[in-house]
Design a protein around this motif. Structure first.
Motif, PDB file in Angstrom:
ATOM      1  N   LEU A  45      33.166  -0.237   0.167  1.00 40.77           N
ATOM      2  CA  LEU A  45      33.282   1.122  -0.360  1.00 40.77           C
ATOM      3  C   LEU A  45      32.608   1.243  -1.728  1.00 40.77           C
ATOM      4  O   LEU A  45      32.869   0.457  -2.632  1.00 40.77           O
ATOM      5  N   GLN A  46      31.720   2.227  -1.827  1.00 37.05           N
ATOM      6  CA  GLN A  46      31.064   2.570  -3.100  1.00 37.05           C
ATOM      7  C   GLN A  46      31.076   4.090  -3.197  1.00 37.05           C
ATOM      8  O   GLN A  46      30.037   4.735  -3.141  1.00 37.05           O
ATOM      9  N   MET A  47      32.264   4.665  -3.301  1.00 34.25           N
ATOM     10  CA  MET A  47      32.415   6.106  -3.114  1.00 34.25           C
ATOM     11  C   MET A  47      32.083   6.950  -4.344  1.00 34.25           C
ATOM     12  O   MET A  47      31.816   8.144  -4.228  1.00 34.25           O
ATOM     13  N   ARG A  48      32.102   6.356  -5.502  1.00 34.28           N
ATOM     14  CA  ARG A  48      31.902   7.124  -6.734  1.00 34.28           C
ATOM     15  C   ARG A  48      30.571   7.865  -6.715  1.00 34.28           C
ATOM     16  O   ARG A  48      29.540   7.281  -6.383  1.00 34.28           O
ATOM     17  N   GLY A  49      30.611   9.143  -7.048  1.00 30.55           N
ATOM     18  CA  GLY A  49      29.368   9.912  -7.130  1.00 30.55           C
ATOM     19  C   GLY A  49      29.029  10.675  -5.860  1.00 30.55           C
ATOM     20  O   GLY A  49      28.179  11.558  -5.876  1.00 30.55           O
ATOM     21  N   PHE A  50      29.694  10.354  -4.762  1.00 23.51           N
ATOM     22  CA  PHE A  50      29.431  11.075  -3.515  1.00 23.51           C
ATOM     23  C   PHE A  50      30.446  12.205  -3.337  1.00 23.51           C
ATOM     24  O   PHE A  50      31.610  12.068  -3.708  1.00 23.51           O
ATOM     25  N   THR A  51      29.983  13.310  -2.781  1.00 26.82           N
ATOM     26  CA  THR A  51      30.831  14.495  -2.639  1.00 26.82           C
ATOM     27  C   THR A  51      30.956  14.898  -1.175  1.00 26.82           C
ATOM     28  O   THR A  51      30.277  14.351  -0.305  1.00 26.82           O
ATOM     29  N   ALA A  52      31.793  15.902  -0.952  1.00 32.34           N
ATOM     30  CA  ALA A  52      31.971  16.447   0.397  1.00 32.34           C
ATOM     31  C   ALA A  52      30.630  16.902   0.967  1.00 32.34           C
ATOM     32  O   ALA A  52      30.367  16.742   2.160  1.00 32.34           O
ATOM     33  N   LYS A  53      29.781  17.455   0.114  1.00 35.89           N
ATOM     34  CA  LYS A  53      28.463  17.922   0.582  1.00 35.89           C
ATOM     35  C   LYS A  53      27.629  16.770   1.136  1.00 35.89           C
ATOM     36  O   LYS A  53      26.917  16.932   2.124  1.00 35.89           O
ATOM     37  N   HIS A  54      27.707  15.617   0.493  1.00 36.39           N
ATOM     38  CA  HIS A  54      26.985  14.437   0.996  1.00 36.39           C
ATOM     39  C   HIS A  54      27.485  14.067   2.397  1.00 36.39           C
ATOM     40  O   HIS A  54      26.700  13.777   3.290  1.00 36.39           O
ATOM     41  N   TRP A  55      28.813  14.072   2.572  1.00 36.44           N
ATOM     42  CA  TRP A  55      29.393  13.642   3.852  1.00 36.44           C
ATOM     43  C   TRP A  55      29.037  14.625   4.964  1.00 36.44           C
ATOM     44  O   TRP A  55      28.743  14.210   6.083  1.00 36.44           O
ATOM     45  N   LEU A  56      29.054  15.906   4.632  1.00 43.33           N
ATOM     46  CA  LEU A  56      28.685  16.916   5.633  1.00 43.33           C
ATOM     47  C   LEU A  56      27.212  16.790   6.002  1.00 43.33           C
ATOM     48  O   LEU A  56      26.844  16.895   7.173  1.00 43.33           O
ATOM     49  N   VAL A 144      38.978   3.528  -4.039  1.00 43.93           N
ATOM     50  CA  VAL A 144      38.842   4.962  -3.791  1.00 43.93           C
ATOM     51  C   VAL A 144      39.125   5.720  -5.088  1.00 43.93           C
ATOM     52  O   VAL A 144      40.266   5.823  -5.517  1.00 43.93           O
ATOM     53  N   PRO A 145      38.066   6.246  -5.729  1.00 43.59           N
ATOM     54  CA  PRO A 145      38.282   6.998  -6.973  1.00 43.59           C
ATOM     55  C   PRO A 145      39.019   8.309  -6.703  1.00 43.59           C
ATOM     56  O   PRO A 145      38.899   8.882  -5.618  1.00 43.59           O
ATOM     57  N   LEU A 146      39.752   8.788  -7.703  1.00 39.56           N
ATOM     58  CA  LEU A 146      40.465  10.054  -7.576  1.00 39.56           C
ATOM     59  C   LEU A 146      39.491  11.190  -7.273  1.00 39.56           C
ATOM     60  O   LEU A 146      39.798  12.093  -6.489  1.00 39.56           O
ATOM     61  N   SER A 147      38.299  11.129  -7.866  1.00 37.52           N
ATOM     62  CA  SER A 147      37.292  12.180  -7.641  1.00 37.52           C
ATOM     63  C   SER A 147      36.942  12.303  -6.154  1.00 37.52           C
ATOM     64  O   SER A 147      36.710  13.400  -5.642  1.00 37.52           O
ATOM     65  N   SER A 148      36.936  11.170  -5.433  1.00 37.44           N
ATOM     66  CA  SER A 148      36.622  11.188  -3.995  1.00 37.44           C
ATOM     67  C   SER A 148      37.747  11.858  -3.213  1.00 37.44           C
ATOM     68  O   SER A 148      37.496  12.618  -2.275  1.00 37.44           O
ATOM     69  N   THR A 149      38.988  11.580  -3.610  1.00 35.37           N
ATOM     70  CA  THR A 149      40.138  12.208  -2.946  1.00 35.37           C
ATOM     71  C   THR A 149      40.082  13.721  -3.138  1.00 35.37           C
ATOM     72  O   THR A 149      40.369  14.490  -2.212  1.00 35.37           O
ATOM     73  N   ILE A 150      39.693  14.162  -4.328  1.00 40.89           N
ATOM     74  CA  ILE A 150      39.567  15.600  -4.604  1.00 40.89           C
ATOM     75  C   ILE A 150      38.481  16.215  -3.711  1.00 40.89           C
ATOM     76  O   ILE A 150      38.641  17.316  -3.185  1.00 40.89           O
ATOM     77  N   GLU A 151      37.386  15.485  -3.510  1.00 40.42           N
ATOM     78  CA  GLU A 151      36.307  15.968  -2.632  1.00 40.42           C
ATOM     79  C   GLU A 151      36.803  16.103  -1.187  1.00 40.42           C
ATOM     80  O   GLU A 151      36.449  17.034  -0.474  1.00 40.42           O
ATOM     81  N   PHE A 152      37.621  15.161  -0.761  1.00 44.22           N
ATOM     82  CA  PHE A 152      38.224  15.202   0.579  1.00 44.22           C
ATOM     83  C   PHE A 152      39.058  16.479   0.720  1.00 44.22           C
ATOM     84  O   PHE A 152      38.945  17.217   1.698  1.00 44.22           O
ATOM     85  N   MET A 153      39.879  16.759  -0.279  1.00 46.44           N
ATOM     86  CA  MET A 153      40.735  17.944  -0.249  1.00 46.44           C
ATOM     87  C   MET A 153      39.892  19.224  -0.220  1.00 46.44           C
ATOM     88  O   MET A 153      40.222  20.180   0.483  1.00 46.44           O
TER      89      MET A 153
END
Length: 230
Positions: A45-56, A144-153
């Motif tokens: 896992l290297q989740m920092r910096g990635f957003t919901a837009k990246h995943w979509l 899992v950074p908190l910022s990633s959890t916020i992006e998930f939400m």
């Protein structure tokens, strides 16, 4: 007619989360099955910096690539992947949807910890596949950074208005012992989706990682029957 299946994993997970099901599909069909890894996800896992837009966008690119190779595309989504699957169904020509432990409501990290403890106990008492899952799960807590959890939400909130526009056939599988996505979430999804052909399957012993549960071979069969009725 050629068929492709796009399988989308969950938040902070990887294709291994749906691997038992994709293995089953490969054994019983000649369909082309793709399992992309979303940005920052996977075994490392290297989740920092990635957003919901990246995943979509990852999911959209994978869908477009698969759609060029086959006549019909089925989308399978696990947990957050289920929400991304609904997003794709709103925007593209998807033949059928399979939603596994779909995270239509995000729940507290406290429940994640409880589920983790349960998984740890099972890993200790039971088989190797659960041990492997446990080790991957353990890895998540430190990566899992908190910022990633916020992006998930954000992603969950963004897709919710789409539910009423989804009209294609859908099969929902949900474990009653899921400690991450409360099982009544599946009923909420079932009620909200506008599909005329929709099925809701509850696994009495199912937990969040539904593809690894004891009764998975039962619903694997049901889902495949649903998918084969193309």
């Amino acid at each position: 007619m050629s068929v492709g299946v796009l399988c989308i994993h969950g938040f902070s997970g990887g294709p291994y989360e749906v691997e038992p099901f994709t293995t089953y599909l490969r054994t019983h069909t000649n369909w082309l099955i793709e399992e992309p890894t979303l940005s920052g996800h996977g075994d490392e896992l290297q989740m920092r910096g990635f957003t919901a837009k990246h995943w979509l966008m990852d999911a959209e690119l994978a869908f477009r690539a698969l759609a060029k190779k086959v006549d019909e595309v089925i989308v399978v989504g696990f947990s957050m992947g289920g929400i991304i699957a609904l997003y794709l169904a709103k925007r593209y020509k998807v033949k059928k949807l399979v939603l596994l432990s779909a995270a239509a409501k995000y729940v507290s990290p406290k429940q994640l910890v409880e589920d983790f403890k349960m998984l740890a106990t099972e890993a200790y008492h039971r088989n190797l596949s659960n041990n492997e899952l446990f080790l991957r799960y353990q890895h998540k807590f430190n990566n899992v950074p908190l910022s990633s959890t916020i992006e998930f939400m954000k992603l969950v909130r963004m897709v919710e208005p789409y539910y009423k526009d989804i009209k294609i056939p859908v099969y929902i599988v949900q474990g009653k012992l899921d400690g991450i996505v409360p099982y009544h979430t599946a009923q909420f999804l079932y009620d909200e989706l506008a599909s005329n052909e929709k099925t809701l399957y509850f696994s009495d012993k199912g937990k969040h990682h539904i593809c690894y549960d004891e009764d998975c071979s039962e619903w694997f069969f049901y889902v495949l029957s649903f998918l084969k009725s193309l």
